[in-house]
Design a protein around this motif. Structure first.
Motif, PDB file in Angstrom:
ATOM      1  N   HIS A 111       0.827  -1.244  -0.115  1.00  0.00           N
ATOM      2  CA  HIS A 111      -0.188  -0.155   0.070  1.00  0.00           C
ATOM      3  C   HIS A 111       0.850   1.277  -0.146  1.00  0.00           C
ATOM      4  CE1 HIS A 111      -3.262  -2.538   1.321  1.00  0.00           C
ATOM      5  NE2 HIS A 111      -4.092  -1.476   1.105  1.00  0.00           N
ATOM      6  N   LEU A 112       0.643   2.050  -0.911  1.00  0.00           N
ATOM      7  CA  LEU A 112       1.183   3.533  -0.849  1.00  0.00           C
ATOM      8  C   LEU A 112       0.496   4.416  -0.622  1.00  0.00           C
ATOM      9  CD1 LEU A 112       3.116   2.859  -4.229  1.00  0.00           C
ATOM     10  CD2 LEU A 112       4.154   2.516  -1.970  1.00  0.00           C
ATOM     11  N   ILE A 113       0.154   4.918   0.591  1.00  0.00           N
ATOM     12  CA  ILE A 113      -0.754   6.032   0.863  1.00  0.00           C
ATOM     13  C   ILE A 113      -0.221   7.518   1.113  1.00  0.00           C
ATOM     14  CG2 ILE A 113      -2.522   6.646   2.910  1.00  0.00           C
ATOM     15  CD1 ILE A 113      -2.526   3.557   3.619  1.00  0.00           C
ATOM     16  N   LEU A 118      -2.412   3.661  -3.636  1.00  0.00           N
ATOM     17  CA  LEU A 118      -2.090   3.046  -4.821  1.00  0.00           C
ATOM     18  C   LEU A 118      -1.488   1.862  -4.158  1.00  0.00           C
ATOM     19  CD1 LEU A 118      -1.493   2.936  -8.024  1.00  0.00           C
ATOM     20  CD2 LEU A 118       0.730   3.524  -7.392  1.00  0.00           C
ATOM     21  N   ASN A 119      -2.260   0.708  -4.929  1.00  0.00           N
ATOM     22  CA  ASN A 119      -2.169  -0.720  -3.930  1.00  0.00           C
ATOM     23  C   ASN A 119      -1.713  -1.750  -5.111  1.00  0.00           C
ATOM     24  OD1 ASN A 119      -4.155  -2.892  -2.205  1.00  0.00           O
ATOM     25  ND2 ASN A 119      -1.961  -2.755  -2.354  1.00  0.00           N
ATOM     26  N   PRO A 120      -0.263  -1.780  -5.714  1.00  0.00           N
ATOM     27  CA  PRO A 120      -0.046  -2.915  -6.517  1.00  0.00           C
ATOM     28  C   PRO A 120       0.197  -4.097  -5.671  1.00  0.00           C
ATOM     29  CG  PRO A 120       1.986  -1.331  -6.082  1.00  0.00           C
ATOM     30  CD  PRO A 120       0.656  -0.879  -5.143  1.00  0.00           C
ATOM     31  N   MET A 121      -0.204  -5.268  -6.281  1.00  0.00           N
ATOM     32  CA  MET A 121      -0.062  -6.502  -5.715  1.00  0.00           C
ATOM     33  C   MET A 121       0.395  -7.682  -6.667  1.00  0.00           C
ATOM     34  SD  MET A 121      -3.392  -6.399  -2.849  1.00  0.00           S
ATOM     35  CE  MET A 121      -4.418  -6.012  -4.201  1.00  0.00           C
ATOM     36  N   ARG A 122       0.561  -8.836  -6.411  1.00  0.00           N
ATOM     37  CA  ARG A 122       1.088  -9.848  -7.120  1.00  0.00           C
ATOM     38  C   ARG A 122       0.078 -10.971  -6.693  1.00  0.00           C
ATOM     39  NH1 ARG A 122       3.159 -10.868 -12.153  1.00  0.00           N
ATOM     40  NH2 ARG A 122       3.494 -13.147 -12.190  1.00  0.00           N
ATOM     41  N   ASN A 134       0.559  -7.702 -10.767  1.00  0.00           N
ATOM     42  CA  ASN A 134      -0.287  -7.924 -11.863  1.00  0.00           C
ATOM     43  C   ASN A 134      -1.837  -7.546 -11.425  1.00  0.00           C
ATOM     44  OD1 ASN A 134      -0.872 -10.189 -10.250  1.00  0.00           O
ATOM     45  ND2 ASN A 134      -0.544 -11.695 -11.757  1.00  0.00           N
ATOM     46  N   TYR A 135      -1.755  -7.095 -10.495  1.00  0.00           N
ATOM     47  CA  TYR A 135      -3.352  -6.504  -9.759  1.00  0.00           C
ATOM     48  C   TYR A 135      -3.031  -5.325  -9.133  1.00  0.00           C
ATOM     49  CZ  TYR A 135      -7.673  -6.219  -7.196  1.00  0.00           C
ATOM     50  OH  TYR A 135      -9.102  -5.782  -6.763  1.00  0.00           O
ATOM     51  N   THR A 136      -3.716  -4.248  -9.726  1.00  0.00           N
ATOM     52  CA  THR A 136      -3.407  -2.986  -8.757  1.00  0.00           C
ATOM     53  C   THR A 136      -4.817  -2.127  -8.670  1.00  0.00           C
ATOM     54  OG1 THR A 136      -1.228  -2.471 -10.092  1.00  0.00           O
ATOM     55  CG2 THR A 136      -2.300  -0.540  -8.973  1.00  0.00           C
ATOM     56  N   CYS A 137      -4.917  -1.669  -7.661  1.00  0.00           N
ATOM     57  CA  CYS A 137      -6.262  -0.864  -7.375  1.00  0.00           C
ATOM     58  C   CYS A 137      -5.909   0.656  -6.586  1.00  0.00           C
ATOM     59  CB  CYS A 137      -6.828  -1.726  -6.571  1.00  0.00           C
ATOM     60  SG  CYS A 137      -6.563  -2.022  -4.832  1.00  0.00           S
ATOM     61  N   ALA A 138      -6.366   1.467  -6.936  1.00  0.00           N
ATOM     62  CA  ALA A 138      -6.365   2.881  -6.263  1.00  0.00           C
ATOM     63  C   ALA A 138      -7.569   3.636  -5.823  1.00  0.00           C
ATOM     64  CB  ALA A 138      -5.477   3.727  -7.242  1.00  0.00           C
ATOM     65  N   GLN A 196      -6.920  -2.520 -12.256  1.00  0.00           N
ATOM     66  CA  GLN A 196      -6.392  -2.956 -13.239  1.00  0.00           C
ATOM     67  C   GLN A 196      -5.824  -4.369 -12.968  1.00  0.00           C
ATOM     68  OE1 GLN A 196      -2.948  -0.937 -15.129  1.00  0.00           O
ATOM     69  NE2 GLN A 196      -3.346  -1.484 -17.031  1.00  0.00           N
ATOM     70  N   VAL A 197      -6.210  -5.445 -13.868  1.00  0.00           N
ATOM     71  CA  VAL A 197      -5.640  -6.870 -13.550  1.00  0.00           C
ATOM     72  C   VAL A 197      -5.102  -7.322 -14.850  1.00  0.00           C
ATOM     73  CG1 VAL A 197      -6.515  -9.188 -12.870  1.00  0.00           C
ATOM     74  CG2 VAL A 197      -7.733  -7.237 -11.975  1.00  0.00           C
ATOM     75  N   GLN A 198      -3.800  -7.881 -14.656  1.00  0.00           N
ATOM     76  CA  GLN A 198      -3.098  -8.556 -15.594  1.00  0.00           C
ATOM     77  C   GLN A 198      -2.723  -9.886 -15.540  1.00  0.00           C
ATOM     78  OE1 GLN A 198      -1.663  -6.507 -17.926  1.00  0.00           O
ATOM     79  NE2 GLN A 198      -2.214  -4.638 -17.277  1.00  0.00           N
ATOM     80  N   PRO A 199      -2.857 -10.621 -16.639  1.00  0.00           N
ATOM     81  CA  PRO A 199      -2.820 -12.235 -16.482  1.00  0.00           C
ATOM     82  C   PRO A 199      -1.372 -12.628 -15.925  1.00  0.00           C
ATOM     83  CG  PRO A 199      -2.555 -11.482 -18.705  1.00  0.00           C
ATOM     84  CD  PRO A 199      -2.912 -10.321 -18.011  1.00  0.00           C
TER      85      PRO A 199
END
Length: 160
Positions: A76-78, A103-107, A123-127, A154-157
């Protein structure tokens, strides 16, 4: 504002910043006892805009633990924190709100990430934006409420 009130306001803002940072670290690290320690006993969280639930802190911690096990990596980037302290007779009061973007990038966990040698790119990012409510307690500032307002994802395979 007196010098004493200015100093108190500054110290409160720093403590609230630590509280919000502690929230992000506890969620990312899966530190559920640490997560619970950030809340008042009646504290609640609302993740419904992101497909989650609304619940008390204990139920939310259990739900987050279950949901986040699907992500091998999370961060998490707050940022862009807007702190508003309640005022009482010209001095800081005992409640505050903090609006902060995230901004929350995750795998996502999968065969390539479970062995520890696979890709680490998200491959999964939400904000969106958090709304935090806090109260001064004898143990310092604690969260009384957290509301998530997800704006996009956004979801990437998964890479094999």
């Amino acid at each position: 504002m007196t010098q004493r009130a200015e100093h108190s306001t500054l110290m409160d803002r720093l403590a609230l910043d630590d509280l919000i940072t502690g929230y992000a670290i506890a969620v990312d690290d899966g530190d559920w006892p640490g997560y619970l320690a950030l809340f008042t006993p009646d504290g609640r969280a609302d993740y419904r805009s992101a497909g989650g639930i609304e619940a008390g802190a204990e139920e939310m911690a259990a739900w987050l633990a279950e949901m986040l096990r699907h992500f091998a990596i999370r961060q998490h980037l707050i940022l862009n924190r807007r702190v508003t302290l309640a005022r009482r007779d010209g001095a800081p009061g005992d409640t505050a709100t903090v609006q902060a973007d995230y901004l929350n990038p995750m795998r996502l966990a999968g065969p390539a990430s479970e062995d520890g040698g696979g890709p680490t790119a998200p491959n999964y990012t939400c904000a969106g934006r958090y709304e935090f409510a806090a109260r001064r307690t004898t143990d310092g500032w604690r969260l009384t409420g957290v509301v998530v307002h997800e704006k996009w994802r956004q979801v990437q395979p998964l890479d094999d």
